[in-house]
Design a protein around this motif. Structure first.
Motif, PDB file in Angstrom:
ATOM      1  N   PRO A   1       0.808  -1.220   0.000  1.00 20.71           N
ATOM      2  CA  PRO A   1       0.000   0.000   0.000  1.00 20.71           C
ATOM      3  C   PRO A   1       0.844   1.274   0.000  1.00 20.71           C
ATOM      4  O   PRO A   1       0.448   2.285  -0.567  1.00 20.71           O
ATOM      5  N   SER A   2       2.005   1.214   0.648  1.00 23.24           N
ATOM      6  CA  SER A   2       2.807   2.435   0.767  1.00 23.24           C
ATOM      7  C   SER A   2       4.287   2.089   0.690  1.00 23.24           C
ATOM      8  O   SER A   2       4.677   0.944   0.933  1.00 23.24           O
ATOM      9  N   PHE A   3       5.097   3.063   0.388  1.00 25.26           N
ATOM     10  CA  PHE A   3       6.536   2.804   0.249  1.00 25.26           C
ATOM     11  C   PHE A   3       7.299   4.107   0.419  1.00 25.26           C
ATOM     12  O   PHE A   3       6.717   5.191   0.454  1.00 25.26           O
ATOM     13  N   ARG A   4       8.613   3.951   0.555  1.00 24.90           N
ATOM     14  CA  ARG A   4       9.466   5.114   0.368  1.00 24.90           C
ATOM     15  C   ARG A   4      10.777   4.682  -0.271  1.00 24.90           C
ATOM     16  O   ARG A   4      11.191   3.519  -0.161  1.00 24.90           O
ATOM     17  N   ILE A   5      11.390   5.628  -0.950  1.00 29.96           N
ATOM     18  CA  ILE A   5      12.719   5.390  -1.508  1.00 29.96           C
ATOM     19  C   ILE A   5      13.700   5.987  -0.512  1.00 29.96           C
ATOM     20  O   ILE A   5      13.516   7.100  -0.031  1.00 29.96           O
ATOM     21  N   SER A   6      14.729   5.222  -0.176  1.00 31.41           N
ATOM     22  CA  SER A   6      15.759   5.753   0.712  1.00 31.41           C
ATOM     23  C   SER A   6      17.075   5.774  -0.064  1.00 31.41           C
ATOM     24  O   SER A   6      17.796   4.782  -0.106  1.00 31.41           O
ATOM     25  N   ALA A   7      17.330   6.910  -0.718  1.00 34.94           N
ATOM     26  CA  ALA A   7      18.559   7.027  -1.520  1.00 34.94           C
ATOM     27  C   ALA A   7      19.671   7.590  -0.652  1.00 34.94           C
ATOM     28  O   ALA A   7      19.450   8.478   0.163  1.00 34.94           O
ATOM     29  N   ARG A   8      20.858   7.007  -0.799  1.00 37.97           N
ATOM     30  CA  ARG A   8      22.036   7.517  -0.080  1.00 37.97           C
ATOM     31  C   ARG A   8      23.180   7.592  -1.069  1.00 37.97           C
ATOM     32  O   ARG A   8      23.391   6.661  -1.854  1.00 37.97           O
ATOM     33  N   ARG A   9      23.899   8.702  -1.005  1.00 32.90           N
ATOM     34  CA  ARG A   9      25.041   8.833  -1.904  1.00 32.90           C
ATOM     35  C   ARG A   9      26.323   8.656  -1.100  1.00 32.90           C
ATOM     36  O   ARG A   9      26.551   9.386  -0.142  1.00 32.90           O
ATOM     37  N   ALA A  10      27.138   7.688  -1.498  1.00 30.36           N
ATOM     38  CA  ALA A  10      28.404   7.490  -0.785  1.00 30.36           C
ATOM     39  C   ALA A  10      29.426   8.525  -1.230  1.00 30.36           C
ATOM     40  O   ALA A  10      30.458   8.693  -0.607  1.00 30.36           O
ATOM     41  N   PHE A  11      29.151   9.211  -2.330  1.00 29.29           N
ATOM     42  CA  PHE A  11      30.025  10.330  -2.714  1.00 29.29           C
ATOM     43  C   PHE A  11      29.128  11.481  -3.131  1.00 29.29           C
ATOM     44  O   PHE A  11      28.151  11.315  -3.850  1.00 29.29           O
ATOM     45  N   LYS A  12      29.441  12.625  -2.597  1.00 32.24           N
ATOM     46  CA  LYS A  12      28.465  13.721  -2.675  1.00 32.24           C
ATOM     47  C   LYS A  12      28.540  14.485  -3.986  1.00 32.24           C
ATOM     48  O   LYS A  12      27.784  15.432  -4.187  1.00 32.24           O
ATOM     49  N   THR A  13      29.449  14.094  -4.879  1.00 35.15           N
ATOM     50  CA  THR A  13      29.548  14.828  -6.135  1.00 35.15           C
ATOM     51  C   THR A  13      28.617  14.262  -7.204  1.00 35.15           C
ATOM     52  O   THR A  13      28.599  14.727  -8.330  1.00 35.15           O
ATOM     53  N   TYR A  14      27.827  13.238  -6.826  1.00 34.67           N
ATOM     54  CA  TYR A  14      26.869  12.721  -7.801  1.00 34.67           C
ATOM     55  C   TYR A  14      25.944  13.864  -8.229  1.00 34.67           C
ATOM     56  O   TYR A  14      25.516  14.659  -7.383  1.00 34.67           O
ATOM     57  N   PRO A  15      25.651  13.965  -9.538  1.00 38.99           N
ATOM     58  CA  PRO A  15      24.912  15.132 -10.032  1.00 38.99           C
ATOM     59  C   PRO A  15      23.517  15.329  -9.423  1.00 38.99           C
ATOM     60  O   PRO A  15      23.005  16.445  -9.434  1.00 38.99           O
ATOM     61  N   MET A  16      22.902  14.298  -8.871  1.00 41.25           N
ATOM     62  CA  MET A  16      21.600  14.504  -8.235  1.00 41.25           C
ATOM     63  C   MET A  16      21.740  14.346  -6.721  1.00 41.25           C
ATOM     64  O   MET A  16      22.508  13.510  -6.245  1.00 41.25           O
ATOM     65  N   THR A  17      20.966  15.119  -5.941  1.00 38.38           N
ATOM     66  CA  THR A  17      20.977  14.954  -4.487  1.00 38.38           C
ATOM     67  C   THR A  17      20.115  13.751  -4.123  1.00 38.38           C
ATOM     68  O   THR A  17      19.345  13.247  -4.949  1.00 38.38           O
TER      69      THR A  17
END
Ligand code: ATP
Ligand code: MG
Length: 392
Positions: free
Chosen positions: A104-120
């Motif tokens: 019924p519900s979800f969330r995406i939990s994105a984490r960047r191990a390097f902060k220079t990835y073009p998207m936050t």
């Protein structure tokens, strides 16, 4: 798109190790490979802040995950898909992961191990979340989602997974040196030994038996316990050490209330000598303060006095019996420990052991014993047995 599977491994304490971190990490990688070695080829790779076990063409990914979550040092692990770190590839794999599931519900939990990835992370959560809403109709719930899709973005590749399984945490076995655990057939000492494994120690086991005065059942129990505990350290040594003759001599000269303390002091002297021969740097017991008469502060002090160069570690000292039992059940040692046996401590033991003996009293009591000869009797009589994981 063909998806590549991997187990992604997170650690916690190892990452706090500063200059020693490479050493701890190398040990963790070795142990991960060792723990899974019989399941098919698994290659462990160190990545930024985590380890990946490549499962390309592996026949038993779930079994690998099961083993990994028992490796000391592992905070958590998950079965993941690995894809290149492009938004298209991430979208494709997220779609694949949620397809065919109903939630019924979800969330995406994105984490960047390097902060220079073009998207936050927030932008990634939005872009991938929109795709899941479109594909499944589920709603976004950031606080109590039915499903969490984890997306970990590393420079070269991204890992996507659903469920994280907790590991034991702590430090990898072998990173902190070797200790010698006094293993009875009881509930407590196997838990104490495991606690030291979790602190990164390799444990050598010493079990005292009273053969031929008692049957050899306690040795079988010790073997079964060591077998179980070998699942966490992959190879173990057990020293089966005779105490019966020593007990017989103790009975001749030591008054009943003091016998338990004298037995314990003899065990420590012998275990320390055996530890010196097998690389042990400390002794470990399953004592917990006040649990039984032999575990008063005074009696613990009398035991400590005979260890010459090694500390006696008591990882359970502040735990109560219910906590220890629960941990024994989690480890699978409980059902072995509660089997009836012929424990050496049941031989020649008084009904009312002394709870307070002074240093002077115990020295006077032991004056009637030839301590060096009795220690040699135990040390020379010890028989070494080796265990390898997985047990055959
Ligand atoms: P356990 O549940 O570990 O047997 P216990 O509550 O029965 O502990 P004691 O009998 O006082 O307590 O033993 C205290 C500790 O002494 C044990 O935890 C263990 O480390 C050590 N010990 C006792 N008996 C033996 C034995 N036969 N061989 C090796 N170590 C022993
Ligand atoms: Mg006991």
């Amino acid at each position: 798109m063909r998806l590549r599977a991997a187990v992604i491994v997170h650690y916690h304490e190892v990452s706090l190790k500063g200059g020693n971190r490479p050493l701890f990490l190398r040990r963790l990688v070795q142990n991960l490979e060792r723990a899974t070695s019989d399941l098919g080829r698994v290659r462990a790779q160190q990545l930024t802040g985590r380890i990946a076990l490549d499962l390309e063409d592996h026949p038993r990914p779930e079994a690998v995950l099961g083993r990994v979550t028992r490796v000391c040092g592992v905070a958590s692990a998950a079965l993941a898909y690995r894809v290149p770190s492009t938004l298209e590839a991430m979208k494709a794999v997220v779609r694949r992961v949620v397809e065919g599931r109903s939630f019924p519900s979800f969330r995406i939990s994105a984490r960047r191990a390097f902060k220079t990835y073009p998207m936050t992370s927030v932008e990634l959560n939005r872009a991938l979340g929109a795709l899941v809403v479109e594909a499944t109709g589920a709603r976004v719930d950031l606080h109590a989602p039915a499903l969490t899709v984890h997306v970990e973005v590393l420079p070269a590749e991204t890992f996507v997974y659903l469920d994280r399984v907790a590991g034991p945490g702590g430090l990898p076995v072998g990173a902190s040196g070797t200790v010698t655990a006094l293993l009875s057939g009881g509930i407590d000492s196997p838990v104490a030994a495991w606690r030291m494994m979790k602190r990164g120690c390799r444990v050598v086991f010493v079990h005292f038996h009273s053969v031929p005065y008692l049957p050899a059942t306690s040795q079988d129990k010790a073997r079964a316990l060591v077998g179980r505990l070998t699942e966490w350290q992959y190879r173990s040594q057990l020293l089966l050490t005779p105490l019966g003759e020593i007990q017989r001599e103790v009975v001749l000269s030591v008054p009943p209330p003091a016998r338990v303390v004298v037995y314990r002091r003899m065990m420590v002297r012998i275990a320390e000598a055996l530890a010196r021969q097998t690389g042990g740097q400390a002794l470990v017991t399953g004592e917990s303060l006040g649990q039984v008469a032999s575990q008063t502060l005074a009696n613990i002090a009398r035991t400590d006095e005979v260890a010459e160069t090694m500390p006696i570690l008591r990882p359970l000292i502040g735990m109560d019996k219910l906590e220890i039992t629960a941990e024994a059940q989690r480890l699978g040692t409980f059902e072995i420990s509660i089997e009836p046996d012929a424990d050496c401590c049941s031989l020649f033991v008084p009904r009312h052991p002394a709870t307070r003996i002074s240093p002077e009293e115990i020295v006077a009591i032991e004056a009637g014993l030839d301590v060096p000869r009795l220690v040699a009797l135990g040390v020379d009589g010890a028989k070494l047995e080796s265990f390898e994981f997985p047990l055959r």
